[in-house]
Design a protein around this motif. Structure first.
Motif, PDB file in Angstrom:
ATOM      1  N   GLY A 598       0.809  -1.210   0.000  1.00 15.77           N
ATOM      2  CA  GLY A 598       0.000   0.000   0.000  1.00 15.77           C
ATOM      3  C   GLY A 598       0.838   1.253   0.000  1.00 15.77           C
ATOM      4  N   SER A 599       2.135   1.086  -0.298  1.00 15.84           N
ATOM      5  CA  SER A 599       3.056   2.220  -0.189  1.00 15.84           C
ATOM      6  C   SER A 599       2.774   3.280  -1.236  1.00 15.84           C
ATOM      7  N   LYS A 600       3.056   4.493  -0.860  1.00 13.27           N
ATOM      8  CA  LYS A 600       2.834   5.624  -1.746  1.00 13.27           C
ATOM      9  C   LYS A 600       4.046   5.817  -2.649  1.00 13.27           C
ATOM     10  N   GLY A 601       3.922   6.780  -3.588  1.00  4.84           N
ATOM     11  CA  GLY A 601       4.969   7.004  -4.578  1.00  4.84           C
ATOM     12  C   GLY A 601       6.337   7.229  -3.988  1.00  4.84           C
ATOM     13  N   LEU A 602       6.418   8.024  -2.925  1.00  3.34           N
ATOM     14  CA  LEU A 602       7.713   8.314  -2.325  1.00  3.34           C
ATOM     15  C   LEU A 602       8.357   7.050  -1.789  1.00  3.34           C
ATOM     16  N   HIS A 603       7.577   6.181  -1.170  1.00  2.00           N
ATOM     17  CA  HIS A 603       8.136   4.957  -0.614  1.00  2.00           C
ATOM     18  C   HIS A 603       8.628   4.020  -1.708  1.00  2.00           C
ATOM     19  N   LYS A 604       7.973   4.002  -2.861  1.00  2.00           N
ATOM     20  CA  LYS A 604       8.435   3.166  -3.963  1.00  2.00           C
ATOM     21  C   LYS A 604       9.799   3.654  -4.454  1.00  2.00           C
ATOM     22  N   LYS A 605       9.954   4.948  -4.559  1.00  2.00           N
ATOM     23  CA  LYS A 605      11.246   5.509  -4.969  1.00  2.00           C
ATOM     24  C   LYS A 605      12.310   5.213  -3.915  1.00  2.00           C
ATOM     25  N   PHE A 606      11.893   5.302  -2.680  1.00  2.00           N
ATOM     26  CA  PHE A 606      12.786   5.022  -1.556  1.00  2.00           C
ATOM     27  C   PHE A 606      13.280   3.577  -1.632  1.00  2.00           C
ATOM     28  N   ILE A 607      12.369   2.632  -1.849  1.00  2.00           N
ATOM     29  CA  ILE A 607      12.726   1.220  -1.916  1.00  2.00           C
ATOM     30  C   ILE A 607      13.640   0.955  -3.112  1.00  2.00           C
ATOM     31  N   TRP A 608      13.323   1.571  -4.246  1.00  2.00           N
ATOM     32  CA  TRP A 608      14.171   1.386  -5.429  1.00  2.00           C
ATOM     33  C   TRP A 608      15.603   1.818  -5.150  1.00  2.00           C
ATOM     34  N   LYS A 609      15.772   2.978  -4.565  1.00  2.00           N
ATOM     35  CA  LYS A 609      17.122   3.485  -4.317  1.00  2.00           C
ATOM     36  C   LYS A 609      17.850   2.626  -3.287  1.00  2.00           C
ATOM     37  N   LEU A 610      17.143   2.244  -2.257  1.00  2.00           N
ATOM     38  CA  LEU A 610      17.749   1.403  -1.220  1.00  2.00           C
ATOM     39  C   LEU A 610      18.177   0.058  -1.811  1.00  2.00           C
ATOM     40  N   LEU A 611      17.346  -0.491  -2.665  1.00  2.66           N
ATOM     41  CA  LEU A 611      17.657  -1.755  -3.320  1.00  2.66           C
ATOM     42  C   LEU A 611      18.894  -1.624  -4.200  1.00  2.66           C
ATOM     43  N   CYS A 612      18.981  -0.531  -4.954  1.00  3.23           N
ATOM     44  CA  CYS A 612      20.132  -0.309  -5.842  1.00  3.23           C
ATOM     45  C   CYS A 612      21.430  -0.160  -5.050  1.00  3.23           C
ATOM     46  N   VAL A 613      21.372   0.561  -3.942  1.00  6.13           N
ATOM     47  CA  VAL A 613      22.575   0.753  -3.125  1.00  6.13           C
ATOM     48  C   VAL A 613      23.027  -0.570  -2.522  1.00  6.13           C
ATOM     49  N   GLU A 614      22.100  -1.342  -1.997  1.00  7.79           N
ATOM     50  CA  GLU A 614      22.484  -2.614  -1.369  1.00  7.79           C
ATOM     51  C   GLU A 614      23.017  -3.604  -2.405  1.00  7.79           C
ATOM     52  N   LEU A 615      22.419  -3.649  -3.589  1.00  8.51           N
ATOM     53  CA  LEU A 615      22.946  -4.523  -4.634  1.00  8.51           C
ATOM     54  C   LEU A 615      24.336  -4.085  -5.061  1.00  8.51           C
ATOM     55  N   TRP A 616      24.572  -2.772  -5.074  1.00  7.63           N
ATOM     56  CA  TRP A 616      25.913  -2.270  -5.398  1.00  7.63           C
ATOM     57  C   TRP A 616      26.926  -2.787  -4.377  1.00  7.63           C
ATOM     58  N   PHE A 617      26.571  -2.714  -3.089  1.00  6.03           N
ATOM     59  CA  PHE A 617      27.466  -3.245  -2.061  1.00  6.03           C
ATOM     60  C   PHE A 617      27.729  -4.737  -2.304  1.00  6.03           C
ATOM     61  N   LYS A 618      26.689  -5.474  -2.635  1.00  4.00           N
ATOM     62  CA  LYS A 618      26.838  -6.914  -2.796  1.00  4.00           C
ATOM     63  C   LYS A 618      27.720  -7.266  -3.993  1.00  4.00           C
ATOM     64  N   VAL A 619      27.586  -6.531  -5.083  1.00  6.64           N
ATOM     65  CA  VAL A 619      28.347  -6.829  -6.301  1.00  6.64           C
ATOM     66  C   VAL A 619      29.789  -6.341  -6.210  1.00  6.64           C
ATOM     67  N   PHE A 620      29.984  -5.111  -5.726  1.00  5.51           N
ATOM     68  CA  PHE A 620      31.319  -4.512  -5.810  1.00  5.51           C
ATOM     69  C   PHE A 620      32.119  -4.558  -4.510  1.00  5.51           C
ATOM     70  N   ILE A 621      31.448  -4.574  -3.372  1.00  2.00           N
ATOM     71  CA  ILE A 621      32.173  -4.536  -2.096  1.00  2.00           C
ATOM     72  C   ILE A 621      32.238  -5.915  -1.457  1.00  2.00           C
ATOM     73  N   ASP A 622      31.128  -6.625  -1.430  1.00  2.00           N
ATOM     74  CA  ASP A 622      31.083  -7.929  -0.763  1.00  2.00           C
ATOM     75  C   ASP A 622      31.650  -9.052  -1.622  1.00  2.00           C
ATOM     76  N   ASN A 623      31.661  -8.860  -2.935  1.00  2.00           N
ATOM     77  CA  ASN A 623      32.017  -9.940  -3.846  1.00  2.00           C
ATOM     78  C   ASN A 623      33.535 -10.067  -3.988  1.00  2.00           C
ATOM     79  N   LYS A 624      34.196 -10.455  -2.918  1.00  2.00           N
ATOM     80  CA  LYS A 624      35.656 -10.493  -2.881  1.00  2.00           C
ATOM     81  C   LYS A 624      36.239 -11.513  -3.857  1.00  2.00           C
ATOM     82  N   ASP A 625      35.533 -12.603  -4.111  1.00  2.00           N
ATOM     83  CA  ASP A 625      36.070 -13.624  -5.011  1.00  2.00           C
ATOM     84  C   ASP A 625      36.372 -13.045  -6.386  1.00  2.00           C
ATOM     85  N   TYR A 626      35.416 -12.250  -6.901  1.00  2.00           N
ATOM     86  CA  TYR A 626      35.664 -11.672  -8.228  1.00  2.00           C
ATOM     87  C   TYR A 626      36.748 -10.603  -8.160  1.00  2.00           C
TER      88      TYR A 626
END
Length: 647
Positions: A598-626
C-alpha cells in the motif's frame, strides 16, 4: 563508440601490459569488433572498438604522421568531414577517413584547445611522446564517460570504473558522500563516484599531466545570456535550423542506424527529422509494459512510425525479466544512478542491437527546453514571490494546475526557504525522499562515515556560476549539470551492454548554448512546458503527438514489481551481511517493506534506491572472489539473481 583505458606511471616505471589488457577485457561489451594497445615505457593505452566509421582502417590507437602522438578515442565527432577538409588544406596527411584521426591533427594545430573545435560526444586520451604529456578530455555535456584515479604516483583512467578496478592499484571502497547524494537526489554531484578514490572527469573538462604535474581544467561551461532583443519568431527560426542540422550530421554512419521512439515530443521530433533527411524508411524501437495502459505508449509510437512510414519494432519486458536483470545492471552501471527507467531502457537497447548498430534518441529535450513539472513548479513559485496578484490571476485564467497551486501554497505556509537554490534543492530531493525519512534510515555509523559532508552545500557548488539576476534559470542549469549526466550514464551503459552506439542530437552543444539565450518566459509560457520547442516542431510531427496532454516519460511498473518480489527484496535488504554492514536502521527498513503493497509514490522511490545501493554493495564490495580474481565476471553475472521469483 568504444572503451578506452590507460595507465601513466609518474615514477617512469614500466607499465604492465597485462594490467592494461585486463582493463580492456572487462569492457569487451563496449567494443567487440577489435582491440588495440600502445605501450612505451611508463605509458600504456588500450582500446576496445565498436566499428562505426571507416570500418576497415579505423583501428586504434591512431597516430599522427611521424607517430609521435597517439590517441585512443570513445565517441563520434559529427563535424569530422568539415574538419578533415580544413586540416588537409593546412597540409595534414590522413591515412584513415575516421573521425579519430581528426582529433590528432587538431591537437597538432591547436593543442589543448582542440576540444573547442569538436562537435560530438567524446572522451579520449592523447599521449604526446615528445612532450611526455598525457591529455584526457570529455565532451561538453558528458555523453561519453571517463573516470580516473591518482594512486601511487600513477594516473589510471578508463571509460568504466570496473576497468580501473582491474588495474589492481585501486581497491573498491564505498564513498559515503556519494551514497548520500544518490539517496537524496538520485544522482551524485561533482566529480565523486560511489568508489572512494575514483573520480569522474567532469563534462566540459580536460585533465593534463606534464612534468609530473596533474591538472584538471574546465574548457566549457553554459553561459546564461537571455536574449530579450529578439521576438519569438527569431528563436523558432534559429532553433529549427539547429535541430535540422544536428540530426543531419548525427546520421553520418557507415553502418545501419535507427531511432528510439517513445511517442513523446523529443523522440518523435528526432525520428521525423531523420526520416525526412534519409531517402529510405528508418527503423524505430519502442518499449512498454503489459501491466496497464499507464505503462504503455505504443499507440503514440505507432502513430509516429506510420506518419513517417518507418519500420516499427516493439518489446514488452515481463516482471521476471526485472528480477533476472538487476544483478547485471548493477555491474554494468558501475554505480546506482537515477530511477527504474534503466530496466526498460536496457530491453529497448537489446531490441536495437538485434537490428542496427547505431540509434538516435531524444535524450535531453526536457532538460534544455523545460519539460518537467518541477520546472513549472519552480517558475510558478518564483512568480508568486515577485508578483503574487498576477500569478493568482494567471493560475485562475489558465487553470489545470490546482494540484500545483496547493503544493506551492504549502511552500509558503511551511515557511520554506525563499532562496532559489535552496528551494530547487527541496523540490528535487523531497520528490524522491524526505529529509525526515533519511534521518530515520541511516544509522549513527553511517553518519560517522559521512563526516562533515553536506549534500546541499555540494549541490550549491554546482550552481556557483549562476548570479542573482539569473535565478530563474536554476532548473535549466542544474538539470544540465547534475541530472542530465546521470541520464546519459544510463544511456551509455544500457546501449554499450548491447554493443550499440546511442546518439543524442538534441544535445548538440550549439542547441544547448542557444537554449541558454532563450528567455525563460518562452520556455514556459502560459504555464505550457517546452513552449518554444513545441512551436518549432509542430509542423514536423503528427498532430496527435503535438496535442498530447499525458506526458509519461517511459513509466515503469515498480509498484507491481515490488509487490511480486516483496520477500526477495526483504531478503536482500535485511540479510545478515546487510544488517552487519550497519548503515541502515533495519527496523525502519522493515516497517517500509511491511507497507510495500500500500506504499505511496515516495516509498516506492525510496525502496528502489535502497535496493540499488544494497545490490551495489553486494556486487562490488562484498564480492571479494571476483575482485580478487578468484572467479570470473561470467560466473558473477550468471549467478542466480537475488530477485528470481520463487515457485
Amino acid at each position: 563508440m568504444c572503451g578506452i583505458a590507460g595507465i601513466l606511471d609518474l615514477k617512469n616505471e614500466q607499465v604492465s601490459t597485462n594490467r592494461i589488457k585486463k582493463m580492456c577485457d572487462v569492457m569487451h561489451h563496449r567494443g567487440p569488433d577489435d582491440t588495440g594497445y600502445y605501450f612505451n615505457g611508463n605509458i600504456g593505452l588500450g582500446h576496445k572498438r565498436l566499428s562505426i566509421i571507416d570500418l576497415s582502417r579505423g583501428k586504434q590507437p591512431v597516430y599522427n604522421e611521424d607517430k609521435s602522438i597517439s590517441i585512443v578515442f570513445n565517441g563520434e565527432i559529427y563535424n569530422y568531414l568539415e574538419l578533415i577538409t580544413e586540416l588537409k588544406e593546412n597540409g595534414h596527411i590522413f591515412y584513415t577517413s575516421s573521425d579519430t584521426e581528426v582529433i590528432i591533427h587538431l591537437y597538432e594545430e591547436h593543442g589543448e584547445k582542440c576540444v573547442e573545435y569538436l562537435n560530438g560526444m567524446f572522451s579520449f586520451a592523447i599521449w604526446d611522446s615528445n612532450r611526455k604529456k598525457l591529455f584526457l578530455a570529455r565532451d561538453r555535456l558528458g555523453v561519453k564517460p571517463l573516470y580516473y584515479a591518482y594512486k601511487e604516483e600513477k594516473i589510471i583512467f578508463a571509460s568504466e570504473i570496473k576497468a580501473i578496478l582491474q588495474s589492481e592499484y585501486i581497491t573498491a571502497e564505498p564513498n559515503y558522500p556519494a551514497i548520500m547524494d544518490y539517496m537524496t537526489l538520485t544522482y551524485v554531484t561533482g566529480e565523486k563516484t560511489f568508489f572512494k578514490g575514483i573520480n569522474k572527469l567532469m563534462p566540459g573538462y580536460i585533465l593534463v599531466v606534464e612534468n609530473s604535474h596533474v591538472e584538471v581544467k574546465k574548457y566549457w561551461d553554459l553561459e546564461l545570456k537571455p536574449d530579450y532583443k529578439h521576438e519569438e519568431q527569431y528563436f523558432i527560426d534559429k532553433l529549427e535550423y539547429l535541430l535540422r542540422d544536428s540530426v543531419k550530421i548525427t546520421l553520418r554512419s557507415d553502418v545501419p542506424l535507427g531511432c528510439h521512439l517513445s511517442g513523446g515530443l523529443d523522440s518523435s521530433t528526432v525520428c521525423c527529422l531523420a526520416s525526412s533527411i534519409l531517402n529510405h524508411p528508418i527503423k524505430t524501437f519502442t518499449g512498454a509494459f503489459s501491466e496497464g495502459s499507464k505503462y504503455d505508449e505504443t499507440n503514440y509510437a505507432k502513430c509516429v512510425a506510420s506518419y513517417v512510414n518507418a519500420e516499427y519494432f516493439e518489446i514488452y519486458p515481463e516482471v521476471e525479466d526485472f528480477g533476472e536483470l538487476l544483478r547485471k545492471l548493477t555491474w554494468y552501471l558501475d554505480e546506482p544512478v537515477v530511477g527504474p527507467g534503466v530496466v526498460p531502457q536496457y530491453f529497448v537497447s537489446k531490441l536495437v542491437s538485434e537490428n542496427v548498430k547505431v540509434v538516435l534518441g531524444g535524450q535531453g529535450g526536457d532538460e534544455i527546453f523545460a519539460g518537467y513539472l518541477r520546472h513549472l513548479q519552480f517558475s510558478y513559485e518564483m512568480e508568486m514571490l515577485e508578483h503574487p496578484c498576477r500569478s493568482l490571476f494567471s493560475i485562475t485564467r489558465f487553470g489545470g494546475l490546482k494540484g500545483l497551486t496547493l503544493f506551492s501554497a504549502l511552500f509558503f505556509l511551511n515557511g520554506t526557504s525563499f532562496e532559489p537554490r535552496n528551494r530547487y534543492f527541496q523540490i528535487i530531493s523531497e520528490s524522491f525522499i524526505t529529509k525526515r525519512e533519511l534521518n530515520k534510515l541511516f544509522t549513527e555509523k553511517f553518519y560517522k562515515e559521512l563526516g562533515e559532508y553536506d549534500c546541499f552545500k555540494s549541490f550549491c557548488e554546482t550552481l556557483e556560476n549562476i548570479d542573482r539576476k539569473n535565478y530563474k534559470y536554476i532548473p535549466f542549469y542544474c538539470d544540465i549539470k547534475n541530472y542530465l549526466p546521470g541520464l546519459l550514464q544510463v544511456e551509455d551503459r544500457t546501449s554499450m551492454m548491447n554493443s550499440v552506439e546511442s546518439r543524442v542530437p538534441l544535445l548538440d552543444h550549439r542547441i544547448v548554448e542557444f537554449s541558454a539565450t532563450i528567455p525563460q518566459e518562452l520556455k514556459i509560457k502560459n504555464y505550457t512546458l517546452k513552449y518554444i520547442f513545441k512551436q518549432t516542431i509542430k509542423k514536423w510531427i503528427p498532430t496527435e503527438i503535438y496535442n498530447r496532454k499525458d506526458k509519461k516519460g517511459f513509466p515503469t511498473p515498480t509498484n507491481e514489481w515490488f509487490k511480486k518480489f516483496n520477500q526477495e527484496i526483504r531478503d536482500i535488504l535485511l540479510d545478515p551481511v546487510a544488517v552487519e554492514r550497519g548503515i541502515y536502521n533495519t527496523e525502519y527498513v522493515e516497517k517500509i517493506l511491511k507497507n510495500i503493497r500500500g506504499s505511496k509514490g515516495l516509498h516506492k522511490k525510496f525502496i528502489w534506491k535502497l535496493l540499488c545501493v544494497e545490490l551495489w554493495f553486494k556486487v562490488f564490495i562484498d564480492n571479494k572472489d571476483y575482485l580478487e580474481g578468484k572467479t570470473t565476471i561470467e560466473t558473477l553475472l550468471n549467478k542466480q539473481s537475488p530477485l528470481t521469483l520463487t515457485a
